[in-house]
Motif scaffolding. Structure first.
Motif, PDB file in Angstrom:
ATOM      1  N   GLU A  19       1.279  -1.159   0.093  1.00 13.57           N
ATOM      2  CA  GLU A  19      -0.149  -0.120  -0.097  1.00 13.57           C
ATOM      3  C   GLU A  19       1.161   0.919   0.010  1.00 13.57           C
ATOM      4  O   GLU A  19       2.110   1.206   0.725  1.00 13.57           O
ATOM      5  CB  GLU A  19      -1.311   0.052   1.237  1.00 13.57           C
ATOM      6  N   PRO A  20      -0.043   1.961  -0.839  1.00 13.23           N
ATOM      7  CA  PRO A  20       1.396   3.257  -0.885  1.00 13.23           C
ATOM      8  C   PRO A  20       0.973   4.197   1.290  1.00 13.23           C
ATOM      9  O   PRO A  20       0.417   3.845   1.538  1.00 13.23           O
ATOM     10  CB  PRO A  20       0.343   4.534  -1.002  1.00 13.23           C
ATOM     11  N   PRO A  21       2.601   4.837   1.229  1.00 14.54           N
ATOM     12  CA  PRO A  21       2.747   5.400   2.032  1.00 14.54           C
ATOM     13  C   PRO A  21       1.589   6.388   3.164  1.00 14.54           C
ATOM     14  O   PRO A  21       1.574   6.966   2.478  1.00 14.54           O
ATOM     15  CB  PRO A  21       3.226   6.228   2.099  1.00 14.54           C
ATOM     16  N   SER A  22       1.561   6.215   4.643  1.00 18.49           N
ATOM     17  CA  SER A  22       0.617   6.588   4.533  1.00 18.49           C
ATOM     18  C   SER A  22       0.949   6.718   6.247  1.00 18.49           C
ATOM     19  O   SER A  22       1.522   6.336   6.983  1.00 18.49           O
ATOM     20  CB  SER A  22      -0.618   6.748   5.436  1.00 18.49           C
ATOM     21  N   LEU A  23       1.660   8.457   6.289  1.00 17.71           N
ATOM     22  CA  LEU A  23       1.340   8.784   7.969  1.00 17.71           C
ATOM     23  C   LEU A  23       2.807   8.770   8.338  1.00 17.71           C
ATOM     24  O   LEU A  23       2.936   8.558  10.151  1.00 17.71           O
ATOM     25  CB  LEU A  23       0.729   8.536   9.007  1.00 17.71           C
ATOM     26  N   GLY A  24       3.180   8.432   7.409  1.00 15.81           N
ATOM     27  CA  GLY A  24       5.302   8.032   7.809  1.00 15.81           C
ATOM     28  C   GLY A  24       5.524   6.056   7.861  1.00 15.81           C
ATOM     29  O   GLY A  24       6.123   5.954   7.984  1.00 15.81           O
ATOM     30  N   TRP A  25       4.780   5.506   7.244  1.00 15.59           N
ATOM     31  CA  TRP A  25       4.201   4.049   7.478  1.00 15.59           C
ATOM     32  C   TRP A  25       3.807   3.576   6.090  1.00 15.59           C
ATOM     33  O   TRP A  25       3.446   4.224   5.198  1.00 15.59           O
ATOM     34  CB  TRP A  25       3.902   3.555   8.642  1.00 15.59           C
ATOM     35  N   ALA A  26       4.590   2.163   5.376  1.00 20.07           N
ATOM     36  CA  ALA A  26       4.226   2.067   4.449  1.00 20.07           C
ATOM     37  C   ALA A  26       4.221   0.149   4.455  1.00 20.07           C
ATOM     38  O   ALA A  26       5.138  -0.510   5.545  1.00 20.07           O
ATOM     39  CB  ALA A  26       5.071   1.661   3.422  1.00 20.07           C
ATOM     40  N   ARG A  27       2.989   0.315   3.940  1.00 19.37           N
ATOM     41  CA  ARG A  27       2.150  -1.923   3.813  1.00 19.37           C
ATOM     42  C   ARG A  27       3.179  -2.362   3.301  1.00 19.37           C
ATOM     43  O   ARG A  27       3.176  -2.025   2.102  1.00 19.37           O
ATOM     44  CB  ARG A  27       1.002  -1.685   4.141  1.00 19.37           C
ATOM     45  N   VAL A  28       4.303  -3.146   3.457  1.00 22.02           N
ATOM     46  CA  VAL A  28       5.276  -4.264   3.029  1.00 22.02           C
ATOM     47  C   VAL A  28       5.355  -5.805   2.614  1.00 22.02           C
ATOM     48  O   VAL A  28       4.415  -6.235   3.776  1.00 22.02           O
ATOM     49  CB  VAL A  28       7.060  -3.441   3.257  1.00 22.02           C
ATOM     50  N   ARG A  29       5.479  -6.191   1.994  1.00 25.98           N
ATOM     51  CA  ARG A  29       5.763  -7.941   2.158  1.00 25.98           C
ATOM     52  C   ARG A  29       6.965  -8.457   1.247  1.00 25.98           C
ATOM     53  O   ARG A  29       7.617  -8.395   0.855  1.00 25.98           O
ATOM     54  CB  ARG A  29       4.263  -8.408   0.581  1.00 25.98           C
ATOM     55  N   HIS A  30       7.395  -9.105   2.734  1.00 23.82           N
ATOM     56  CA  HIS A  30       8.275  -9.784   1.970  1.00 23.82           C
ATOM     57  C   HIS A  30       8.044 -10.744   0.702  1.00 23.82           C
ATOM     58  O   HIS A  30       6.975 -11.860   0.987  1.00 23.82           O
ATOM     59  CB  HIS A  30       9.302 -10.450   3.635  1.00 23.82           C
ATOM     60  N   ARG A  31      10.052 -11.727   0.710  1.00 23.43           N
ATOM     61  CA  ARG A  31       9.078 -12.549  -0.900  1.00 23.43           C
ATOM     62  C   ARG A  31       8.474 -13.604   0.347  1.00 23.43           C
ATOM     63  O   ARG A  31       8.259 -14.722  -0.336  1.00 23.43           O
ATOM     64  CB  ARG A  31      10.307 -12.135  -0.877  1.00 23.43           C
ATOM     65  N   ASP A  32       8.914 -13.962   0.940  1.00 19.92           N
ATOM     66  CA  ASP A  32       8.104 -15.195   2.042  1.00 19.92           C
ATOM     67  C   ASP A  32       6.967 -15.367   2.233  1.00 19.92           C
ATOM     68  O   ASP A  32       6.483 -16.002   2.867  1.00 19.92           O
ATOM     69  CB  ASP A  32       9.485 -15.367   3.276  1.00 19.92           C
ATOM     70  N   GLY A  33       6.000 -13.644   2.343  1.00 19.27           N
ATOM     71  CA  GLY A  33       4.960 -13.858   3.115  1.00 19.27           C
ATOM     72  C   GLY A  33       4.770 -13.324   3.241  1.00 19.27           C
ATOM     73  O   GLY A  33       3.053 -12.643   3.763  1.00 19.27           O
ATOM     74  N   GLU A  34       5.006 -12.842   4.643  1.00 18.82           N
ATOM     75  CA  GLU A  34       4.844 -11.967   5.851  1.00 18.82           C
ATOM     76  C   GLU A  34       4.981 -10.707   5.391  1.00 18.82           C
ATOM     77  O   GLU A  34       5.437 -10.320   4.170  1.00 18.82           O
ATOM     78  CB  GLU A  34       6.136 -12.064   6.923  1.00 18.82           C
ATOM     79  N   GLU A  35       3.774  -9.992   6.257  1.00 20.13           N
ATOM     80  CA  GLU A  35       3.340  -8.713   6.435  1.00 20.13           C
ATOM     81  C   GLU A  35       3.421  -8.031   6.869  1.00 20.13           C
ATOM     82  O   GLU A  35       3.172  -8.048   7.918  1.00 20.13           O
ATOM     83  CB  GLU A  35       2.124  -8.441   5.133  1.00 20.13           C
ATOM     84  N   GLY A  36       3.089  -6.193   6.954  1.00 14.85           N
ATOM     85  CA  GLY A  36       3.501  -5.950   8.440  1.00 14.85           C
ATOM     86  C   GLY A  36       3.992  -3.870   7.845  1.00 14.85           C
ATOM     87  O   GLY A  36       3.823  -2.830   6.179  1.00 14.85           O
ATOM     88  N   TYR A  37       3.803  -2.983   8.561  1.00 19.29           N
ATOM     89  CA  TYR A  37       4.047  -1.893   7.853  1.00 19.29           C
ATOM     90  C   TYR A  37       5.331  -2.014   8.953  1.00 19.29           C
ATOM     91  O   TYR A  37       6.406  -1.648   9.566  1.00 19.29           O
ATOM     92  CB  TYR A  37       3.124  -0.970   8.771  1.00 19.29           C
ATOM     93  N   ILE A  38       6.941  -0.893   8.085  1.00 24.70           N
ATOM     94  CA  ILE A  38       7.443  -0.235   8.155  1.00 24.70           C
ATOM     95  C   ILE A  38       8.034   1.017   8.203  1.00 24.70           C
ATOM     96  O   ILE A  38       7.009   1.537   7.477  1.00 24.70           O
ATOM     97  CB  ILE A  38       8.851  -1.163   7.076  1.00 24.70           C
ATOM     98  N   ARG A  39       8.658   1.892   8.606  1.00 24.74           N
ATOM     99  CA  ARG A  39       8.831   2.826   8.505  1.00 24.74           C
ATOM    100  C   ARG A  39       9.467   3.509   7.526  1.00 24.74           C
ATOM    101  O   ARG A  39       9.742   3.089   7.000  1.00 24.74           O
ATOM    102  CB  ARG A  39       9.688   3.751   9.675  1.00 24.74           C
ATOM    103  N   ILE A  40       8.867   4.680   6.467  1.00 26.48           N
ATOM    104  CA  ILE A  40       9.208   5.190   5.561  1.00 26.48           C
ATOM    105  C   ILE A  40      10.511   5.722   5.391  1.00 26.48           C
ATOM    106  O   ILE A  40      11.332   6.018   4.422  1.00 26.48           O
ATOM    107  CB  ILE A  40       8.743   6.324   4.538  1.00 26.48           C
TER     108      ILE A  40
END
Length: 156
Positions: free
Chosen positions: A129-150
């Motif tokens: 997902e596009p970044p919002s409020l300093g965070w971006a939603r990301v996915r690792h190639r293994d399938g794990e997802e979460g939010y990382i600081r931009i």
């Protein structure tokens, strides 16, 4: 000694603001465009296969598009240098490159949220997902997802 005071009229202020916005307009209107590599790519010093080979970038690496010329694209790579590559190796898929030594990817977009996983410098993550409020939603190639600081990634 007489002091002269000049006042700026509201009409003058409006005109100055309009001129300033016109001057800044084109710069503000141009958004930075990032794309990711579909395969390993060679970066050249000129838009030609006869140019000097500068470096190789691995598949998935995000690059910033600077200018397009025929089948060539001038890009800024994560290290900051400007080079040319063939446009055929660019995908619409968006990725980011971890720039922090260790980045905690969290289950929610909050500093106090539970960690989902950790990524180290130079790991490529898919942008979900596009970044919002300093965070971006990301996915690792293994399938794990979460939010990382931009501020811990490059490619946004």
């Amino acid at each position: 000694m007489t002091h002269l005071r000049r006042s700026i009229q509201p009409r003058s202020i409006a005109m100055l603001a309009a001129l300033a916005s016109m001057a800044a307009g084109p710069a503000l209107a141009q958004a930075i465009e990032f794309r990711s590599l579909t395969e390993q790519a060679i970066l050249y010093d000129t838009p030609s296969e006869q140019g000097k080979r500068l470096l190789f970038l691995r598949s998935g690496t995000p690059v910033e598009i600077v200018v397009r010329v025929d089948k060539w694209v001038k890009v800024r790579e994560p290290g900051g240098s400007l080079s040319w590559l063939e446009s055929r190796v660019l995908a619409n898929r968006r990725t980011v490159l971890v720039t922090a030594e260790r980045a905690a990817i969290r289950r929610e977009a909050r500093d106090d949220a539970a960690p989902s996983f950790e990524a180290v410098r130079n790991v490529v993550l898919d942008l979900v997902e596009p970044p919002s409020l300093g965070w971006a939603r990301v996915r690792h190639r293994d399938g794990e997802e979460g939010y990382i600081r931009i501020n811990e990634v490059w490619g946004l």
